[in-house]
Write an enzyme that holds these catalytic residues in place. Structure first.
Site, PDB file in Angstrom:
ATOM      1  N   LYS A 194       5.544  18.046  -4.419  1.00 36.47           N
ATOM      2  CA  LYS A 194       5.581  17.635  -5.827  1.00 36.47           C
ATOM      3  C   LYS A 194       6.762  18.187  -6.605  1.00 36.47           C
ATOM      4  O   LYS A 194       7.110  19.355  -6.465  1.00 36.47           O
ATOM      5  CB  LYS A 194       4.312  18.136  -6.503  1.00 36.47           C
ATOM      6  CG  LYS A 194       3.071  17.399  -6.082  1.00 36.47           C
ATOM      7  CD  LYS A 194       2.011  17.770  -7.059  1.00 36.47           C
ATOM      8  CE  LYS A 194       0.624  17.383  -6.667  1.00 36.47           C
ATOM      9  NZ  LYS A 194      -0.325  18.236  -7.376  1.00 36.47           N
ATOM     10  N   GLY A 247       5.053  30.408   1.387  1.00 34.10           N
ATOM     11  CA  GLY A 247       4.257  29.185   1.542  1.00 34.10           C
ATOM     12  C   GLY A 247       4.748  28.330   2.688  1.00 34.10           C
ATOM     13  O   GLY A 247       4.954  28.822   3.800  1.00 34.10           O
ATOM     14  N   GLY A 295       3.660  31.405  -5.129  1.00 36.66           N
ATOM     15  CA  GLY A 295       3.708  31.259  -6.584  1.00 36.66           C
ATOM     16  C   GLY A 295       4.479  32.390  -7.256  1.00 36.66           C
ATOM     17  O   GLY A 295       5.246  32.164  -8.198  1.00 36.66           O
ATOM     18  N   ARG A 301       1.196  39.407   6.686  1.00 39.71           N
ATOM     19  CA  ARG A 301       0.997  40.240   5.488  1.00 39.71           C
ATOM     20  C   ARG A 301       0.661  41.687   5.843  1.00 39.71           C
ATOM     21  O   ARG A 301       1.036  42.612   5.129  1.00 39.71           O
ATOM     22  CB  ARG A 301      -0.110  39.643   4.618  1.00 39.71           C
ATOM     23  CG  ARG A 301       0.396  38.391   3.937  1.00 39.71           C
ATOM     24  CD  ARG A 301      -0.634  37.764   3.066  1.00 39.71           C
ATOM     25  NE  ARG A 301      -0.004  36.762   2.236  1.00 39.71           N
ATOM     26  CZ  ARG A 301      -0.649  35.746   1.676  1.00 39.71           C
ATOM     27  NH1 ARG A 301      -1.939  35.604   1.864  1.00 39.71           N
ATOM     28  NH2 ARG A 301      -0.009  34.886   0.937  1.00 39.71           N
TER      29      ARG A 301
END
Ligand code: AMP
Length: 429
Positions: A231, A387, A410, A68
């Protein structure tokens, strides 16, 4: 006859709706006469740069992953080259609205300074007198990092008074924190209104938006989305949205078993979301309607427990025995996925194919990563979601062999789902 006509009409309307509204943020981004880093005059300006320095630290407060920080360097250097004074704003961790030593951005100064090869000063507060004095001290060619924004709960509340206090510190606002662009926080969105003519995207956000645009609006075919991870529920909106754009949808990872359940398979003790079984069936129907080739993994490497050393077997995904759980896609599935990936011209990858953190269940993810790298070498455009897919690409050493690795988890998902991200909209408005 009439019903068929109405159906066609409805389809046409929803298509126009989607083009006009769901992706309006992208077209605004591309067509407006917005100021950019390249055409803005930074000379003598105090430039507030919202960066995403939410980096991992070890027990000695040393940075363990510079991704980052490295991502923010081009924007900071451009501001300095243009004669501006960069004042960096960021959050770190999840403090509860008050000072906590372990979340102080002070820990980042040394690492940031080394990486930038420039002097970095520190302001012990992000608003008020301490921040103002640190700015008065700042000279051309230096960088100032202010203390963690989340030491004030007003930051995550999106408090306008707090945003104004931040805004008073600078002449220009640059948002380069894609990872938090989906949050309407004071420093990521609310602050922008105080800079009606002096707000711009940094390089990271520019590149993120361009990468998504390139992947989803490509006229190169076939376009293949590879979805994985734990998921279905996390990615259901993206899967639905992406069905309008892609030719192939490969589904691996834990989420695949909910689809096998929907098909009437026996999935043993594999991960499943029983309340999403109907939705999985709906997605399969929708994909068939839209002529999208959905490829589920035919086999798995299953284990007798969630452990690297548990007894393993290669199993057919429609017939997994009780006591076994699928923890990676199997060799047949990997070969089928690899073949499709290599034929693709655009690849969008979000989520690992298995529990790649354990060496006995990494093969599927590694195989897919290698195939994405090879397709990229042969001219395909590959966008890797942030992620865990980014972590997997890094772990297997393919990070320099793909087109773009997103810095947002996200935020990227929401942007690709067609949602308006507050941090993006605030600059565009
Ligand atoms: P996500 O954040 O949804 O992308 O999920 C990533 C996580 O899913 C990783 O930590 C993987 O270990 C995990 N995962 C992938 N495949 C499976 C699987 N078959 N069973 C359990 N966990 C899985």
């Amino acid at each position: 006859m009439r019903i068929a006509f109405l159906k066609e009409l409805l389809k046409a309307c929803s298509f126009i709706f989607e083009k006009l509204f769901l992706h309006s943020q992208k077209s605004i981004f591309l067509t407006s006469q917005m100021k950019t880093l390249d055409n803005y005059n930074f000379q003598g300006k105090k430039v507030l740069v919202r960066v995403d320095f939410n980096v991992p630290l070890n027990d000695s407060f040393l940075i363990t992953d510079y991704t980052r920080i490295d991502a923010a360097i081009p924007t900071i250097k451009l501001i300095i080259a243009g004669g501006g004074l960069p004042i960096l704003l960021s959050h770190l961790g999840r403090p509860k609205g008050a000072y906590e030593e372990k979340f102080s951005l002070r820990h980042l100064i040394e690492g940031l300074s080394k990486r930038l090869n420039l002097p970095v000063k520190f302001g012990a507060d992000c608003i008020g007198e301490k921040a103002e004095n640190a700015i008065l001290d700042l000279k051309q060619g230096e960088v100032l990092l202010l203390e963690n924004l989340r030491f004030y709960k007003e930051e995550t509340d999106g408090d306008i008074g707090f945003a104004k206090k931040l805004a008073l510190l600078g002449d220009t606002y640059v948002n380069d924190a894609f990872g938090t662009a989906h949050r309407a926080h004071a420093s990521t969105a609310i602050i922008a209104q105080f800079f009606p003519n002096d707000k711009l995207f940094g390089r990271v956000i520019e590149q993120e938006l361009n990468a998504v645009e390139k992947a989803l609006s490509s006229d190169q075919r076939p376009i293949t989305a590879i979805m994985g991870g734990a998921k279905v529920s996390d990615k259901i909106l993206l899967i639905e949205q992406i069905l309008d754009k892609v030719d192939n949808l490969l589904i691996g990872g834990g989420m695949a078993y909910t689809f096998f359940k929907a098909l009437g398979g026996q999935i043993g003790d594999s991960l499943v979301e029983l309340d999403k079984v109907n939705l999985a069936q709906t997605i399969l129907n929708l994909a068939a309607e839209k002529n999208v080739n959905v490829q589920l993994p035919v086999d798995s490497i299953a284990a007798k427990g969630f452990s690297n050393t548990a007894e393993r077997a290669i199993v057919d995904n429609m017939e997994i025995l009780d006591g076994f759980m699928g923890l990676d896609i199997g060799p047949k599935a990997t070969a089928e996925f690899v073949a499709i990936i290599k034929r693709s011209k655009v690849l969008i990858w979000n989520g690992p194919m298995g529990v790649f953190e354990m060496s006995n269940f990494e093969k599927g993810t590694k195989g897919v990563a290698a195939a994405v790298a090879e397709a990229t070498k042969n001219g395909a455009f590959s966008l890797i979601g942030g992620g865990d897919s980014a972590a997997a690409i890094n772990t297997f050493g393919f990070n320099n062999q793909v087109s773009y690795i997103s810095t947002g988890g996200g935020a990227l998902l929401e942007y690709m789902e067609g949602k308006v991200l507050p941090g993006i909209k605030a600059i565009q408005d």
